[in-house]
Design a protein around this motif. Sequence first.
Motif, PDB file in Angstrom:
ATOM      1  N   VAL A 257       0.840  -1.205   0.000  1.00  0.00           N
ATOM      2  CA  VAL A 257       0.000   0.000   0.000  1.00  0.00           C
ATOM      3  C   VAL A 257       0.875   1.256   0.000  1.00  0.00           C
ATOM      4  O   VAL A 257       0.614   2.212  -0.742  1.00  0.00           O
ATOM      5  CB  VAL A 257      -0.942  -0.002   1.223  1.00  0.00           C
ATOM      6  CG1 VAL A 257      -1.656   1.340   1.352  1.00  0.00           C
ATOM      7  CG2 VAL A 257      -1.966  -1.126   1.097  1.00  0.00           C
ATOM      8  N   LEU A 258       1.926   1.248   0.813  1.00  0.00           N
ATOM      9  CA  LEU A 258       2.825   2.406   0.873  1.00  0.00           C
ATOM     10  C   LEU A 258       3.530   2.630  -0.464  1.00  0.00           C
ATOM     11  O   LEU A 258       3.684   3.770  -0.921  1.00  0.00           O
ATOM     12  CB  LEU A 258       3.855   2.218   1.985  1.00  0.00           C
ATOM     13  CG  LEU A 258       3.327   2.291   3.425  1.00  0.00           C
ATOM     14  CD1 LEU A 258       4.434   1.952   4.414  1.00  0.00           C
ATOM     15  CD2 LEU A 258       2.758   3.677   3.713  1.00  0.00           C
ATOM     16  N   VAL A 259       3.962   1.538  -1.086  1.00  0.00           N
ATOM     17  CA  VAL A 259       4.632   1.645  -2.381  1.00  0.00           C
ATOM     18  C   VAL A 259       3.677   2.201  -3.433  1.00  0.00           C
ATOM     19  O   VAL A 259       4.028   3.118  -4.206  1.00  0.00           O
ATOM     20  CB  VAL A 259       5.178   0.268  -2.828  1.00  0.00           C
ATOM     21  CG1 VAL A 259       5.622   0.310  -4.299  1.00  0.00           C
ATOM     22  CG2 VAL A 259       6.350  -0.159  -1.956  1.00  0.00           C
ATOM     23  N   ILE A 260       2.453   1.676  -3.479  1.00  0.00           N
ATOM     24  CA  ILE A 260       1.461   2.147  -4.453  1.00  0.00           C
ATOM     25  C   ILE A 260       1.139   3.621  -4.238  1.00  0.00           C
ATOM     26  O   ILE A 260       1.086   4.406  -5.201  1.00  0.00           O
ATOM     27  CB  ILE A 260       0.177   1.295  -4.361  1.00  0.00           C
ATOM     28  CG1 ILE A 260       0.448  -0.115  -4.898  1.00  0.00           C
ATOM     29  CG2 ILE A 260      -0.969   1.948  -5.138  1.00  0.00           C
ATOM     30  CD1 ILE A 260      -0.689  -1.094  -4.671  1.00  0.00           C
ATOM     31  N   LEU A 261       0.930   4.018  -2.988  1.00  0.00           N
ATOM     32  CA  LEU A 261       0.627   5.425  -2.698  1.00  0.00           C
ATOM     33  C   LEU A 261       1.784   6.329  -3.118  1.00  0.00           C
ATOM     34  O   LEU A 261       1.569   7.406  -3.687  1.00  0.00           O
ATOM     35  CB  LEU A 261       0.349   5.607  -1.203  1.00  0.00           C
ATOM     36  CG  LEU A 261      -0.977   5.046  -0.685  1.00  0.00           C
ATOM     37  CD1 LEU A 261      -1.074   5.204   0.826  1.00  0.00           C
ATOM     38  CD2 LEU A 261      -2.154   5.742  -1.370  1.00  0.00           C
ATOM     39  N   THR A 262       3.005   5.888  -2.853  1.00  0.00           N
ATOM     40  CA  THR A 262       4.169   6.697  -3.219  1.00  0.00           C
ATOM     41  C   THR A 262       4.283   6.847  -4.725  1.00  0.00           C
ATOM     42  O   THR A 262       4.522   7.938  -5.246  1.00  0.00           O
ATOM     43  CB  THR A 262       5.459   6.060  -2.662  1.00  0.00           C
ATOM     44  OG1 THR A 262       5.345   5.911  -1.249  1.00  0.00           O
ATOM     45  CG2 THR A 262       6.665   6.946  -2.957  1.00  0.00           C
TER      46      THR A 262
END
Length: 365
Positions: free
Chosen positions: A124-129
Amino acid sequence: MSKQPFLIAMTFMSIIIGGGFASGQEVLQFFTGYGVIGIAGTLVSALLFAFLGMQIARMSSSMQARSHKEVLVALFGTRAGLAIDLVLSFFLFGVGVVMLAGSGSIFAQQYGLPPLFGGVLLSVLVILTLCLRVRGIINLISAIMPVLLLLVLTITVYSFFTSSASLETLEAVATEVPTISKGWPVSHWFIGALLYASFNIAVGFPMLSVIGGLTRDSREAALGGILGGVGLGVLIFLLNIGLFANLERLVGVDMPSLMLATAVSPLVAMVMSLALICMIYSTAVGMFFAFTARFATPETSRFKVFSVLFTTVGLVLSQFGFSTLIGTVYPMLGVVGLVLIVALGYRWHTARREARAGLASSSSY
Protein backbone atom coordinates in the motif's frame (compact mmCIF):
# COMPACT_ATOMS: atom_id res chain seq x y z
CA MET A 1 40.71 16.95 -4.65
CA SER A 2 37.02 17.83 -5.01
CA LYS A 3 34.13 16.27 -3.09
CA GLN A 4 32.80 14.51 -6.19
CA PRO A 5 34.61 11.17 -5.63
CA PHE A 6 33.18 10.95 -2.10
CA LEU A 7 29.69 11.82 -3.36
CA ILE A 8 29.94 9.05 -5.98
CA ALA A 9 31.24 6.63 -3.34
CA MET A 10 28.39 7.36 -0.91
CA THR A 11 25.77 7.08 -3.65
CA PHE A 12 27.30 3.81 -4.86
CA MET A 13 27.16 2.39 -1.33
CA SER A 14 23.60 3.63 -0.77
CA ILE A 15 22.42 1.86 -3.91
CA ILE A 16 23.91 -1.46 -2.85
CA ILE A 17 23.05 -1.30 0.86
CA GLY A 18 19.33 -1.93 0.81
CA GLY A 19 16.99 -3.91 2.98
CA GLY A 20 18.52 -7.25 2.00
CA PHE A 21 22.02 -6.26 3.15
CA ALA A 22 20.88 -4.60 6.37
CA SER A 23 18.74 -7.61 7.31
CA GLY A 24 21.87 -9.76 7.27
CA GLN A 25 20.17 -12.43 5.14
CA GLU A 26 22.22 -11.65 2.02
CA VAL A 27 25.54 -11.80 3.86
CA LEU A 28 24.43 -14.98 5.68
CA GLN A 29 23.70 -16.85 2.44
CA PHE A 30 26.53 -15.47 0.32
CA PHE A 31 29.36 -15.52 2.90
CA THR A 32 28.70 -16.59 6.50
CA GLY A 33 27.28 -20.00 5.63
CA TYR A 34 30.67 -21.05 4.21
CA GLY A 35 32.33 -20.71 7.62
CA VAL A 36 35.61 -18.90 8.32
CA ILE A 37 36.60 -19.09 4.67
CA GLY A 38 33.63 -16.81 3.96
CA ILE A 39 35.86 -13.97 5.18
CA ALA A 40 38.00 -14.52 2.08
CA GLY A 41 34.79 -14.20 0.07
CA THR A 42 34.14 -10.73 1.49
CA LEU A 43 37.62 -9.67 0.32
CA VAL A 44 36.98 -11.02 -3.19
CA SER A 45 33.69 -9.11 -3.37
CA ALA A 46 35.39 -5.95 -2.12
CA LEU A 47 37.99 -6.15 -4.91
CA LEU A 48 35.28 -6.76 -7.50
CA PHE A 49 33.16 -3.87 -6.19
CA ALA A 50 36.15 -1.53 -6.35
CA PHE A 51 37.14 -2.59 -9.88
CA LEU A 52 33.61 -2.62 -11.30
CA GLY A 53 32.65 0.64 -9.61
CA MET A 54 35.76 2.25 -11.07
CA GLN A 55 35.11 0.90 -14.55
CA ILE A 56 31.39 1.80 -14.72
CA ALA A 57 31.90 5.32 -13.32
CA ARG A 58 34.92 6.05 -15.52
CA MET A 59 33.30 4.70 -18.67
CA SER A 60 30.04 6.60 -18.17
CA SER A 61 32.01 9.78 -17.33
CA SER A 62 34.10 9.50 -20.50
CA MET A 63 30.90 9.06 -22.52
CA GLN A 64 29.03 11.72 -20.51
CA ALA A 65 26.24 9.16 -20.48
CA ARG A 66 22.73 10.40 -19.66
CA SER A 67 21.34 6.93 -18.97
CA HIS A 68 22.59 3.40 -18.37
CA LYS A 69 21.19 2.39 -21.77
CA GLU A 70 23.98 4.33 -23.52
CA VAL A 71 26.58 2.40 -21.55
CA LEU A 72 24.86 -0.92 -22.35
CA VAL A 73 24.84 -0.08 -26.07
CA ALA A 74 28.55 0.78 -25.90
CA LEU A 75 29.26 -2.55 -24.20
CA PHE A 76 27.01 -4.90 -26.17
CA GLY A 77 25.76 -3.07 -29.26
CA THR A 78 22.23 -1.80 -29.93
CA ARG A 79 20.23 -5.04 -30.06
CA ALA A 80 22.09 -6.96 -27.35
CA GLY A 81 22.15 -3.85 -25.16
CA LEU A 82 18.36 -3.57 -25.41
CA ALA A 83 17.97 -7.26 -24.56
CA ILE A 84 20.22 -6.93 -21.49
CA ASP A 85 18.25 -3.87 -20.38
CA LEU A 86 14.94 -5.73 -20.62
CA VAL A 87 16.26 -8.74 -18.68
CA LEU A 88 17.75 -6.41 -16.07
CA SER A 89 14.42 -4.64 -15.64
CA PHE A 90 12.65 -7.96 -15.10
CA PHE A 91 15.02 -8.97 -12.31
CA LEU A 92 14.80 -5.56 -10.66
CA PHE A 93 11.10 -6.34 -10.32
CA GLY A 94 12.22 -9.53 -8.58
CA VAL A 95 14.22 -7.49 -6.07
CA GLY A 96 11.07 -5.48 -5.36
CA VAL A 97 9.21 -8.73 -4.65
CA VAL A 98 11.98 -9.75 -2.23
CA MET A 99 11.54 -6.44 -0.37
CA LEU A 100 7.79 -7.10 0.06
CA ALA A 101 8.64 -10.50 1.50
CA GLY A 102 11.21 -8.87 3.78
CA SER A 103 8.57 -6.53 5.21
CA GLY A 104 6.41 -9.54 6.05
CA SER A 105 9.35 -11.22 7.80
CA ILE A 106 10.04 -8.16 9.98
CA PHE A 107 6.47 -7.93 11.24
CA ALA A 108 6.35 -11.69 11.83
CA GLN A 109 9.69 -11.90 13.65
CA GLN A 110 9.54 -8.70 15.70
CA TYR A 111 5.82 -8.20 16.31
CA GLY A 112 4.34 -11.69 15.91
CA LEU A 113 2.00 -10.64 13.10
CA PRO A 114 1.23 -12.70 9.99
CA PRO A 115 3.78 -12.12 7.19
CA LEU A 116 0.93 -11.11 4.88
CA PHE A 117 0.26 -8.08 7.11
CA GLY A 118 3.72 -6.63 6.53
CA GLY A 119 3.57 -7.40 2.83
CA VAL A 120 0.19 -5.70 2.38
CA LEU A 121 1.26 -2.66 4.41
CA LEU A 122 4.40 -2.14 2.35
CA SER A 123 2.51 -2.73 -0.90
CA VAL A 124 0.00 0.00 0.00
CA LEU A 125 2.83 2.41 0.87
CA VAL A 126 4.63 1.64 -2.38
CA ILE A 127 1.46 2.15 -4.45
CA LEU A 128 0.63 5.43 -2.70
CA THR A 129 4.17 6.70 -3.22
CA LEU A 130 4.23 5.80 -6.91
CA CYS A 131 0.73 7.17 -7.55
CA LEU A 132 0.92 10.32 -5.41
CA ARG A 133 4.57 11.15 -6.17
CA VAL A 134 5.46 11.55 -2.51
CA ARG A 135 9.09 12.56 -3.06
CA GLY A 136 9.50 14.02 0.41
CA ILE A 137 8.91 10.62 2.00
CA ILE A 138 11.71 9.02 -0.02
CA ASN A 139 14.08 11.86 0.88
CA LEU A 140 13.21 11.37 4.53
CA ILE A 141 13.78 7.63 4.30
CA SER A 142 17.17 8.24 2.66
CA ALA A 143 18.23 10.08 5.79
CA ILE A 144 17.76 6.80 7.69
CA MET A 145 20.79 5.29 5.92
CA PRO A 146 23.49 6.64 8.31
CA VAL A 147 21.39 5.62 11.33
CA LEU A 148 20.88 2.13 9.93
CA LEU A 149 24.58 1.67 9.16
CA LEU A 150 25.55 2.82 12.65
CA LEU A 151 23.03 0.39 14.16
CA VAL A 152 24.21 -2.54 12.07
CA LEU A 153 27.88 -1.91 12.81
CA THR A 154 27.29 -1.34 16.54
CA ILE A 155 25.16 -4.47 16.87
CA THR A 156 27.54 -6.72 14.93
CA VAL A 157 30.65 -5.49 16.78
CA TYR A 158 28.87 -5.90 20.13
CA SER A 159 27.70 -9.37 19.15
CA PHE A 160 31.19 -10.38 18.05
CA PHE A 161 32.82 -9.46 21.36
CA THR A 162 30.03 -11.01 23.47
CA SER A 163 29.95 -14.32 21.59
CA SER A 164 31.03 -17.36 23.60
CA ALA A 165 30.70 -20.10 20.96
CA SER A 166 33.86 -21.98 19.95
CA LEU A 167 35.23 -21.88 16.42
CA GLU A 168 34.60 -25.60 16.02
CA THR A 169 30.93 -25.16 16.99
CA LEU A 170 30.45 -22.26 14.59
CA GLU A 171 32.06 -24.16 11.70
CA ALA A 172 29.74 -27.10 12.38
CA VAL A 173 26.67 -24.84 12.47
CA ALA A 174 27.74 -23.19 9.20
CA THR A 175 27.08 -26.47 7.39
CA GLU A 176 23.39 -26.08 8.28
CA VAL A 177 23.07 -22.63 6.70
CA PRO A 178 21.49 -22.66 3.20
CA THR A 179 24.17 -20.87 1.19
CA ILE A 180 23.73 -19.68 -2.38
CA SER A 181 25.71 -22.44 -4.08
CA LYS A 182 24.60 -25.37 -1.90
CA GLY A 183 22.76 -27.77 -4.16
CA TRP A 184 24.88 -26.69 -7.14
CA PRO A 185 27.26 -29.17 -8.81
CA VAL A 186 30.04 -27.17 -7.15
CA SER A 187 29.49 -25.47 -3.78
CA HIS A 188 32.28 -23.01 -3.09
CA TRP A 189 32.76 -19.76 -1.19
CA PHE A 190 34.27 -18.12 -4.30
CA ILE A 191 31.02 -18.70 -6.21
CA GLY A 192 29.11 -16.97 -3.42
CA ALA A 193 31.47 -13.99 -3.47
CA LEU A 194 31.34 -13.71 -7.26
CA LEU A 195 27.55 -13.91 -7.40
CA TYR A 196 27.16 -11.37 -4.60
CA ALA A 197 29.26 -8.80 -6.43
CA SER A 198 27.63 -9.55 -9.78
CA PHE A 199 24.00 -9.30 -8.66
CA ASN A 200 24.68 -6.10 -6.73
CA ILE A 201 26.45 -4.57 -9.71
CA ALA A 202 23.43 -5.47 -11.82
CA VAL A 203 21.19 -3.65 -9.33
CA GLY A 204 23.48 -0.63 -8.99
CA PHE A 205 24.52 -0.38 -12.64
CA PRO A 206 21.72 1.95 -13.86
CA MET A 207 22.18 4.58 -11.14
CA LEU A 208 25.98 4.41 -11.08
CA SER A 209 26.06 4.93 -14.85
CA VAL A 210 23.98 8.11 -14.54
CA ILE A 211 26.06 9.48 -11.64
CA GLY A 212 29.28 8.76 -13.49
CA GLY A 213 27.91 10.52 -16.57
CA LEU A 214 27.32 13.68 -14.52
CA THR A 215 31.02 13.81 -13.58
CA ARG A 216 33.23 15.54 -16.14
CA ASP A 217 36.55 14.30 -14.78
CA SER A 218 36.76 10.58 -15.50
CA ARG A 219 39.61 10.16 -12.99
CA GLU A 220 37.45 11.54 -10.19
CA ALA A 221 34.60 9.29 -11.29
CA ALA A 222 36.91 6.27 -11.22
CA LEU A 223 38.22 7.20 -7.76
CA GLY A 224 34.64 7.49 -6.50
CA GLY A 225 33.88 3.99 -7.77
CA ILE A 226 36.97 2.60 -6.04
CA LEU A 227 36.21 4.29 -2.72
CA GLY A 228 32.61 3.07 -2.83
CA GLY A 229 33.74 -0.49 -3.53
CA VAL A 230 36.26 -0.48 -0.69
CA GLY A 231 33.63 0.97 1.68
CA LEU A 232 31.20 -1.77 0.74
CA GLY A 233 33.87 -4.37 1.32
CA VAL A 234 34.55 -3.09 4.85
CA LEU A 235 30.84 -3.15 5.75
CA ILE A 236 30.35 -6.67 4.38
CA PHE A 237 33.43 -7.88 6.27
CA LEU A 238 32.25 -6.46 9.60
CA LEU A 239 28.69 -7.75 9.22
CA ASN A 240 29.96 -11.17 8.20
CA ILE A 241 32.19 -11.69 11.24
CA GLY A 242 29.41 -10.44 13.54
CA LEU A 243 26.96 -12.95 12.07
CA PHE A 244 29.48 -15.78 12.09
CA ALA A 245 30.33 -15.23 15.77
CA ASN A 246 26.64 -15.79 16.63
CA LEU A 247 25.75 -18.29 13.93
CA GLU A 248 24.32 -20.87 16.33
CA ARG A 249 21.44 -18.47 17.07
CA LEU A 250 20.75 -17.45 13.49
CA VAL A 251 20.03 -20.66 11.57
CA GLY A 252 16.54 -20.48 10.07
CA VAL A 253 16.10 -16.80 11.01
CA ASP A 254 14.86 -14.49 8.22
CA MET A 255 16.25 -11.30 9.79
CA PRO A 256 19.62 -12.14 11.42
CA SER A 257 20.50 -8.50 12.17
CA LEU A 258 17.18 -8.04 13.93
CA MET A 259 17.81 -11.17 16.00
CA LEU A 260 21.18 -9.79 17.11
CA ALA A 261 19.54 -6.45 17.95
CA THR A 262 17.00 -8.25 20.14
CA ALA A 263 19.88 -9.79 22.10
CA VAL A 264 21.23 -6.30 22.82
CA SER A 265 17.92 -4.87 24.10
CA PRO A 266 14.21 -4.69 23.12
CA LEU A 267 14.55 -0.96 22.45
CA VAL A 268 17.46 -1.45 20.05
CA ALA A 269 15.46 -4.18 18.32
CA MET A 270 12.48 -1.86 17.88
CA VAL A 271 14.64 0.93 16.43
CA MET A 272 16.36 -1.60 14.17
CA SER A 273 13.04 -2.97 12.92
CA LEU A 274 11.81 0.54 12.05
CA ALA A 275 15.07 1.37 10.25
CA LEU A 276 14.86 -1.89 8.30
CA ILE A 277 11.28 -1.19 7.28
CA CYS A 278 12.34 2.26 6.04
CA MET A 279 15.22 0.82 4.01
CA ILE A 280 13.08 -1.96 2.57
CA TYR A 281 10.41 0.59 1.67
CA SER A 282 12.94 2.83 -0.07
CA THR A 283 14.39 -0.10 -2.04
CA ALA A 284 10.94 -1.41 -2.99
CA VAL A 285 9.82 1.99 -4.29
CA GLY A 286 12.97 2.31 -6.40
CA MET A 287 12.62 -1.17 -7.91
CA PHE A 288 8.89 -0.95 -8.72
CA PHE A 289 9.31 2.58 -10.09
CA ALA A 290 12.11 1.49 -12.44
CA PHE A 291 10.14 -1.55 -13.62
CA THR A 292 6.84 0.29 -14.13
CA ALA A 293 8.62 3.10 -15.98
CA ARG A 294 9.55 0.54 -18.65
CA PHE A 295 5.86 0.26 -19.61
CA ALA A 296 4.41 3.72 -18.92
CA THR A 297 5.50 7.33 -18.55
CA PRO A 298 5.79 8.32 -14.87
CA GLU A 299 3.01 10.47 -13.39
CA THR A 300 0.46 9.42 -16.03
CA SER A 301 -2.78 7.53 -15.40
CA ARG A 302 -1.34 4.52 -17.23
CA PHE A 303 1.67 4.55 -14.90
CA LYS A 304 -0.58 4.57 -11.82
CA VAL A 305 -2.65 1.64 -13.09
CA PHE A 306 0.48 -0.37 -13.86
CA SER A 307 1.95 0.53 -10.46
CA VAL A 308 -1.06 -0.99 -8.72
CA LEU A 309 -1.00 -4.05 -11.00
CA PHE A 310 2.72 -4.81 -10.69
CA THR A 311 2.86 -4.21 -6.94
CA THR A 312 -0.15 -6.48 -6.40
CA VAL A 313 1.47 -9.22 -8.47
CA GLY A 314 4.64 -8.68 -6.44
CA LEU A 315 2.68 -9.10 -3.20
CA VAL A 316 1.35 -12.47 -4.38
CA LEU A 317 4.82 -13.67 -5.38
CA SER A 318 6.32 -12.42 -2.08
CA GLN A 319 4.41 -15.12 -0.18
CA PHE A 320 7.12 -17.62 -1.13
CA GLY A 321 9.19 -16.19 1.74
CA PHE A 322 12.10 -13.78 2.20
CA SER A 323 14.93 -16.31 2.57
CA THR A 324 13.66 -18.47 -0.27
CA LEU A 325 13.33 -15.53 -2.65
CA ILE A 326 16.82 -14.21 -1.86
CA GLY A 327 18.21 -17.66 -2.55
CA THR A 328 16.34 -17.82 -5.87
CA VAL A 329 16.09 -14.33 -7.39
CA TYR A 330 19.51 -12.99 -6.42
CA PRO A 331 21.62 -15.79 -7.96
CA MET A 332 19.60 -15.47 -11.19
CA LEU A 333 20.20 -11.73 -11.21
CA GLY A 334 23.83 -12.56 -10.46
CA VAL A 335 24.06 -14.36 -13.80
CA VAL A 336 23.01 -11.13 -15.54
CA GLY A 337 25.63 -9.33 -13.48
CA LEU A 338 28.27 -11.84 -14.60
CA VAL A 339 27.56 -10.88 -18.20
CA LEU A 340 28.15 -7.25 -17.23
CA ILE A 341 31.36 -8.15 -15.41
CA VAL A 342 32.74 -10.00 -18.44
CA ALA A 343 31.85 -7.09 -20.75
CA LEU A 344 33.34 -4.49 -18.40
CA GLY A 345 36.48 -6.56 -17.95
CA TYR A 346 36.87 -6.96 -21.71
CA ARG A 347 36.33 -3.22 -22.22
CA TRP A 348 39.00 -2.45 -19.59
CA HIS A 349 41.46 -4.89 -21.19
CA THR A 350 40.82 -3.46 -24.67
CA ALA A 351 41.29 0.12 -23.46
CA ARG A 352 44.61 -0.77 -21.80
CA ARG A 353 45.82 -2.57 -24.91
CA GLU A 354 44.91 0.39 -27.12
CA ALA A 355 46.63 2.78 -24.70
CA ARG A 356 49.84 0.70 -24.80
CA ALA A 357 49.66 0.54 -28.60
CA GLY A 358 49.27 4.33 -28.72
CA LEU A 359 52.29 4.85 -26.49
CA ALA A 360 54.37 2.45 -28.59
CA SER A 361 53.49 4.19 -31.85
CA SER A 362 54.17 7.67 -30.44
CA SER A 363 57.56 6.62 -29.10
CA SER A 364 58.61 5.36 -32.55
CA TYR A 365 58.53 8.91 -33.98
